[in-house]
Design a protein around this motif. Structure first.
Motif: not given
Length: 630
Positions: A120, A154, A574
């Protein structure tokens, strides 16, 4: 990674409603290593270092991301200083941020590279280098968030140097994107949570930490008040700054002299035992550096202590009455000390010669860290009766640093001749734990032969596929929940009082449903306005306008596949809010595998995810310019 999942019963609305940081975030950020000199090329080299399997854990080559260090953060100096308009330093006439295209030719390509590697990518805002001194416009906030969304970052670290300091507005705008974004509050301990307010996922409790033992202990002390008041917890973690493990000669100059081996252990262990986010800064491109510090940063038992949650984030419980002065140390237990370069000479405050920290791991095990702050060796004695939450007088002792069992000890444990600034990191329990529960699982599914194990009357533990899942220390339990295993290639479930739990072997997560009068459970969208509900005749069907508690929110999408009388549904998400067990980079898995279509609605009822599981009877009743802020 093993975590105690069923104890996550906290007030709805306490933490930022994005489902992230249910355990302390882990990763890396650029400032301590690269400072002003960061670039896209350097960031991508670091990403390679976190995805590569170069060194072993328990005999198996393992990447840093597989250990949990997956958030790779860009810090200050990505911006084009002087590229702004209307008196702003790096925002144009529309309010959009201006990127230094020479150093960062394509932010989108950089984040895409991270995602390809299973990582991420995190950004940085309200910058300190050429900070925006003029009053920020709403357009600037909105355009920064638009840029973050466009670049596909992110997460974002928000510093305190510039004028964009409205964290409520940041959180509101980030939520509107529909993408959960990890938010770090880097306001140096000035903006801290309240019982019902925490619009970020983790927050700085101090000024910048420097690579010397005094500064590290000073920043560590700043977490204590938040632990004791219950303000460091899932979704809202107290953070005393980045780890200085393997760092020296950094932005702090002469005060970044670096740590010796003993100080490195104590630094990492203390961040673990107070549930601090573990954000590395060392140069993972350097094989010698990585190899030297690997036994510390890749110690799965130390990481497991950090990631566990049993109701308290970790704090001191005993210390010496004899004190000493340590260069760079000031006690921040009640009052913060903010300084870019640590505590100036002459402003130090006394530090105990030794200090003990504790953190409960589950309803029986407690981690303790015995720290020798003195300049010479000393032996330390731990009386088990002094340790909060510990129920045994004859206790089994596990050495975390050496990953060895030290046997049973009656009444006390002696840590003999600890070196200066060294520590003993221990896990205490009434009984010996098998090695399968000593070492946490990495990002892998559980054993597919795991069996169904019902829970009732609050048992102390349940072992499933080597994973130790522990319910909270609730005052009473009615058996209104159950744990499900994985049989062959098919997810399985059980229910009590209308509730279901499902284990996904691909995602490595527990999924939970709740009871509905119409016997249907729905998958909620992040917008809180759309539900996907199963039906016997049509499979998944959208229902607009459905309103649910924020506790049920999750970012989720569903796709259905029907072949003959066999139906499968896939969904991606997620995060499973509050119920993470094994982190996974996989985005989807088969929910219903080779099962008759008539059972679609029943098994689909297992996947409604709760951010705060409330089962009956279970949970019981400064503004100034600085050159940087790491």
């Amino acid at each position: 990674m093993r975590v105690s999942l069923l104890s996550l019963c906290f007030a709805a609305g306490f933490a930022l409603d994005n489902g992230l940081a249910r355990t302390p975030p882990m990763g890396w950020r650029s400032w301590n290593l690269f400072g002003h000199g960061v670039s896209q090329e350097l960031m991508m080299q670091i990403m390679d270092g976190f995805a590569a399997r170069r060194l072993p854990v328990d005999g198996k080559l393992t990447s840093l991301c597989e250990l949990g260090y997956c958030n790779i953060g860009l810090d200050d100096n990505w911006q084009n200083c002087g590229g702004g308009k209307k008196g702003y330093n790096y925002h144009d006439q529309s309010g959009a941020p201006v990127v230094n295209a020479e150093k960062f030719p394509s932010m989108e390509a950089m984040t895409a590279y991270a995602h390809k590697l299973g990582l991420r990518a995190d950004w940085y805002g309200n910058n300190c280098i050429c900070s925006e001194g003029q009053r920020a416009t709403r357009n600037m906030y909105e355009e920064d968030v638009n840029a973050l969304h466009k670049f596909k970052f992110d997460g974002i670290k928000l510093d305190k140097c510039g004028s964009m300091q409205d964290l409520n507005l940041w959180a509101k705008l980030l939520n509107k994107t529909g993408r959960p974004v990890m938010l770090e509050n880097c306001h140096w301990g000035y903006t801290v949570p309240k019982k019902s307010w925490c619009p970020w996922n983790f927050y700085r409790t101090s000024g910048d930490v420097r690579a010397n033992y005094g500064s590290i202990m000073s920043c560590l002390s700043s977490t204590v008040q938040f632990a004791r008041s219950g303000l460091s917890r899932p979704g809202c973690w107290a953070y005393p700054d980045m780890l200085q493990v393997g760092c020296k000669n950094g932005p702090g100059g002469s005060v970044d002299k670096g740590l010796n081996d003993a100080e490195t252990r104590s630094h990492f262990g203390s961040w673990c035992i107070v549930s601090s986010p573990l954000i590395l800064s060392l140069d993972v491109r350097d094989e010698k550096v990585l190899k030297k510090y690997w036994p510390v940063i890749a110690n799965p038992e130390a990481i497991a202590v950090n990631q566990a949650w049993a109701g308290h984030s970790g704090s001191p419980f005993k210390q010496s009455n004899v004190t000493l002065k340590l260069k760079g140390y000031a006690d921040q237990t009640e009052k913060k000390f903010i300084g870019d370069f640590g505590v100036p000479a002459g402003q130090e405050t006394p530090l105990p010669r030794w200090q003990y920290f504790y953190k409960p791991i589950d309803d029986q095990r407690v981690a303790v860290l015995l720290m020798n702050h003195a300049s010479k060796q000393q032996s330390l004695v731990l009386n088990f009766s002094d340790v909060p939450n510990l129920s045994c007088s004859r206790c089994h002792v596990r050495d975390v640093w050496n990953r060895t069992d030290l046997g049973f000890h009656q009444g006390e444990y002696h840590a003999k001749m600890l070196e200066s600034h060294d520590s003993a990191f221990l896990i205490l329990s009434p009984e010996r734990r098998s090695s399968s529960t000593q070492t946490p699982k990495l990002r892998q599914p559980l054993d597919e032969t795991s069996a169904l194990v019902p829970l009732s009357s609050c048992p102390s533990r349940v072992f499933i596929g080597g994973l130790d899942t522990i319910p909270s220390k609730a005052s009473s339990c009615t058996g209104a929940f159950a744990l499900a295993g994985h049989f062959g290639q098919r997810p399985s479930y059980t229910s009590e009082n209308g509730r279901f739990l499902l284990y996904s072997s691909s995602l490595g997560r527990w999924l939970v449903s709740t009871q509905h009068t119409d016997k249907h459970a729905c998958l909620m969208s992040r917008s809180n306005s759309t539900a996907l509900c199963p039906t016997q005749s049509k499979g998944w069907q959208a229902h607009d306008g459905v309103k649910w508690s924020t506790a049920y929110r999750i970012t989720i999408s569903v796709a259905e596949k029907v072949e003959g009388n066999q139906t499968s549904a896939q969904f991606s998400m997620t995060d499973v809010s509050g119920l993470d067990v094994l982190p996974s980079s996989l985005s989807s898995y088969t929910l219903l595998d080779s099962l008759p279509h008539t059972y679609v609605w029943l098994l689909a009822a297992t996947v409604l995810v709760l951010a705060a599981l409330r089962l009956p009877g279970y949970c019981g009743k400064k503004q100034q310019r600085r050159t940087h802020c790491k």
